[in-house]
Design an enzyme around this catalytic site. Structure first.
Site, PDB file in Angstrom:
ATOM      1  N   ASP A 298       0.859  -1.188   0.000  1.00 25.61           N
ATOM      2  CA  ASP A 298       0.000   0.000   0.000  1.00 25.61           C
ATOM      3  C   ASP A 298       0.896   1.240   0.000  1.00 25.61           C
ATOM      4  OD1 ASP A 298       1.083   0.264   2.528  1.00 25.61           O
ATOM      5  OD2 ASP A 298      -0.831   0.308   3.581  1.00 25.61           O
TER       6      ASP A 298
ATOM      7  N   ASP B 130       1.346   4.765   2.346  1.00 22.76           N
ATOM      8  CA  ASP B 130       0.937   5.339   3.634  1.00 22.76           C
ATOM      9  C   ASP B 130       1.286   6.822   3.700  1.00 22.76           C
ATOM     10  OD1 ASP B 130       0.398   2.645   5.087  1.00 22.76           O
ATOM     11  OD2 ASP B 130       2.442   2.405   4.329  1.00 22.76           O
TER      12      ASP B 130
ATOM     13  N   ASP C  46      -3.372   4.368   2.738  1.00 29.32           N
ATOM     14  CA  ASP C  46      -3.724   4.733   4.114  1.00 29.32           C
ATOM     15  C   ASP C  46      -3.435   6.205   4.324  1.00 29.32           C
ATOM     16  OD1 ASP C  46      -4.455   2.181   4.890  1.00 29.32           O
ATOM     17  OD2 ASP C  46      -2.499   1.674   5.745  1.00 29.32           O
TER      18      ASP C  46
HETATM   19  P1  ATP Z   1       4.175  -2.514   3.019  1.00 20.37           P
HETATM   20  O1  ATP Z   1       5.180  -2.159   2.000  1.00 20.37           O
HETATM   21  O2  ATP Z   1       3.793  -3.939   2.977  1.00 20.37           O
HETATM   22  O3  ATP Z   1       2.997  -1.611   3.029  1.00 20.37           O
HETATM   23  P2  ATP Z   1       4.770  -1.230   5.492  1.00 20.37           P
HETATM   24  O4  ATP Z   1       5.960  -1.283   6.388  1.00 20.37           O
HETATM   25  O5  ATP Z   1       4.469   0.090   4.874  1.00 20.37           O
HETATM   26  O6  ATP Z   1       4.957  -2.350   4.419  1.00 20.37           O
HETATM   27  P3  ATP Z   1       2.111  -1.140   6.646  1.00 20.37           P
HETATM   28  O7  ATP Z   1       1.247  -2.283   7.014  1.00 20.37           O
HETATM   29  O8  ATP Z   1       1.619  -0.260   5.573  1.00 20.37           O
HETATM   30  O9  ATP Z   1       3.543  -1.764   6.330  1.00 20.37           O
HETATM   31  O10 ATP Z   1       2.355  -0.325   7.957  1.00 20.37           O
HETATM   32  C1  ATP Z   1       3.209   0.803   8.023  1.00 20.37           C
HETATM   33  C2  ATP Z   1       3.430   1.216   9.444  1.00 20.37           C
HETATM   34  O11 ATP Z   1       2.229   1.711  10.009  1.00 20.37           O
HETATM   35  C3  ATP Z   1       3.884   0.068  10.331  1.00 20.37           C
HETATM   36  O12 ATP Z   1       5.010   0.473  11.044  1.00 20.37           O
HETATM   37  C4  ATP Z   1       2.771  -0.180  11.285  1.00 20.37           C
HETATM   38  O13 ATP Z   1       3.252  -0.412  12.583  1.00 20.37           O
HETATM   39  C5  ATP Z   1       1.976   1.098  11.236  1.00 20.37           C
HETATM   40  N1  ATP Z   1       0.551   0.780  11.299  1.00 20.37           N
HETATM   41  C6  ATP Z   1      -0.140   0.089  10.390  1.00 20.37           C
HETATM   42  N2  ATP Z   1      -1.430  -0.019  10.750  1.00 20.37           N
HETATM   43  C7  ATP Z   1      -1.539   0.632  11.918  1.00 20.37           C
HETATM   44  C8  ATP Z   1      -2.603   0.907  12.806  1.00 20.37           C
HETATM   45  N3  ATP Z   1      -3.831   0.479  12.553  1.00 20.37           N
HETATM   46  N4  ATP Z   1      -2.335   1.627  13.906  1.00 20.37           N
HETATM   47  C9  ATP Z   1      -1.093   2.068  14.158  1.00 20.37           C
HETATM   48  N5  ATP Z   1      -0.052   1.860  13.359  1.00 20.37           N
HETATM   49  C10 ATP Z   1      -0.266   1.156  12.265  1.00 20.37           C
HETATM   50 MN    MN Z   2       2.673   0.389   3.810  1.00 19.31          MN
HETATM   51 MN    MN Z   3      -0.451   0.747   5.591  1.00 20.77          MN
END
Ligand code: ATP
Ligand code: MN
Ligand code: MN
Length: 365
Positions: free
Chosen positions: A204, A206, A289
């Site tokens: 995703d 963020d 997100d």
């Molecule tokens: P990817 O490339 O798979 O998206 P990512 O490291 O960006 O990997 P995400 O699942 O998007 O992974 O999460 C990004 C960060 O946001 C993580 O550090 C996670 O701890 C934090 N995070 C995700 N969801 C929540 C939530 N609901 N509440 C608080 N923090 C969150």
């Molecule tokens: Mn992510």
């Molecule tokens: Mn995310």
């Protein structure tokens, strides 16, 4: 006289937040094996075991060279009996039978496919499996009622399980940036998550949204989401209000790792020109997100949303166990001084925690 191998063993600090962990490292086959077992444990809701495997994998990612013999691992933290057995097998045979069996098991694969649907967690997937649903076709043919998120997840399954590229992330950043600056001059957009850590792909994109004047971020999410929607850019969105102040546990002590910011889980519709959709398609779906934070909590939110998930978990463990502090994406509470420690940058938070600053690109634990 020590054997040669022992003299070249490694040292690694206990907590992942004390280490520099690059995206690319020297032991991918070992860390992949352990990560698969961690994933399997997560899919079976065995959190203790999952964290143990994740920590072991993270230690291997932090090593300065390739491991050639288990004797080099003597004295390293986080390597339990089970993880060492896996490592030994992979070093000896190039694979580990437990990993191979898991990888090919029907349950693991069904859980992976079903939880790969946006909106479907392990509990739901497990219930479906018990009802004899192991794949998307069986789910589609069943009479299972799906909620709005799951329906969107199923409709866009292929796109959403296609890695999001850096180029996709950049064009989404431009769109969000444009929306925010035209609707809310002065408001700021920051890319977080894996892309901030330098990953080339992600599941995703963020973002953290804030305004340099405290309180001026109010109303930002609604406006941005309405604008995106009016432009036909949203295939799905679910916005949740900020619940930080109303939470019973009080600030700084949320009951889970979930934070309480106003947020939007969305599926964007990116057209050709904004992205490169699969051949023959005019657009692709991408998970996005959006999180809004007041500026006073921005540094904590930035640190909390940059990841990796294990790095975050280790930061909180370090804070609690080593410093008698409680860290969340909102605040840092010092239990000894019984007060909140302010910070306007990630660097200040690391300093409060007595840790050397680790830049985002080295938080890939
Ligand atoms: P990817 O490339 O798979 O998206 P990512 O490291 O960006 O990997 P995400 O699942 O998007 O992974 O999460 C990004 C960060 O946001 C993580 O550090 C996670 O701890 C934090 N995070 C995700 N969801 C929540 C939530 N609901 N509440 C608080 N923090 C969150
Ligand atoms: Mn992510
Ligand atoms: Mn995310």
């Amino acid at each position: 006289i020590k054997p040669a191998e022992e003299t070249c063993s490694f040292t690694v600090p206990n907590y992942a937040c004390q280490r520099r962990t690059q995206l690319h490292h020297h032991n991918p086959s070992l860390s992949d094996a352990l990560t698969l077992l961690a994933e399997n444990a997560e899919l079976n809701e065995d959190d203790g075991r999952a964290v143990a495997f994740r920590r072991a994998a993270a230690v291997l990612k932090a090593l300065p060279a390739e491991v050639t013999s288990v004797s080099q691992l003597k004295g390293l933290p986080c390597l339990g009996e089970h993880s060492l057995r896996v490592i030994k097998d992979v070093l000896k045979d190039g694979s580990c039978s437990e990993v191979e069996t898991t990888k090919h098991s029907q349950r693991f694969n069904a859980l992976k496919v079903l939880t790969g649907i946006f909106g479907v967690g392990v509990k739901t997937a497990d219930r479906w499996i018990r009802d004899g649903i192991f794949n998307l076709q069986q789910l589609r043919e069943s009479q299972t009622t799906l909620n709005r998120a799951q329906q969107a997840g199923l409709d866009h399954y292929e796109d959403l399980n296609q890695p999001v590229t850096r180029a996709d992330a950049d064009s989404i950043t431009e769109i969000v940036q444009e929306a925010v600056s035209s609707l809310f001059p002065g408001a700021q957009v920051t890319l977080t998550g894996g892309f901030r850590r330098g990953k080339m792909t992600g599941h995703d994109v963020d973002f953290l949204l804030t305004h340099p004047e405290e309180g001026r971020e109010e109303g930002l999410m609604d406006k941005v989401v309405s604008w995106l929607d009016s432009q036909g850019l949203l295939l799905y969105q679910k916005t949740s209000r900020n619940s930080y102040l109303e939470s019973r546990d009080g600030p700084g002590r949320p009951s889970s790792n979930m934070d309480r910011f106003e947020r939007c889980f969305a599926i964007f519709k990116l057209s050709r020109g904004q992205t490169s959709p699969p051949a023959g398609h005019q657009w692709r779906a991408v998970r996005v997100d959006l999180v809004v934070t007041p500026i006073s909590q921005f540094a904590f939110a930035l640190l909390g949303w940059t990841g990796s998930k294990l790095f975050e978990r280790e930061l909180r463990r370090w804070a609690g166990h080593e410093k008698a502090m409680s860290l969340s994406s909102h605040a840092l509470f010092d239990k000894t001084q019984k007060r909140y420690l302010r910070a306007s940058s990630e660097e200040e938070i690391f300093t409060h925690l007595g840790l050397s600053f680790i830049p985002p690109s080295q938080r890939n634990a």
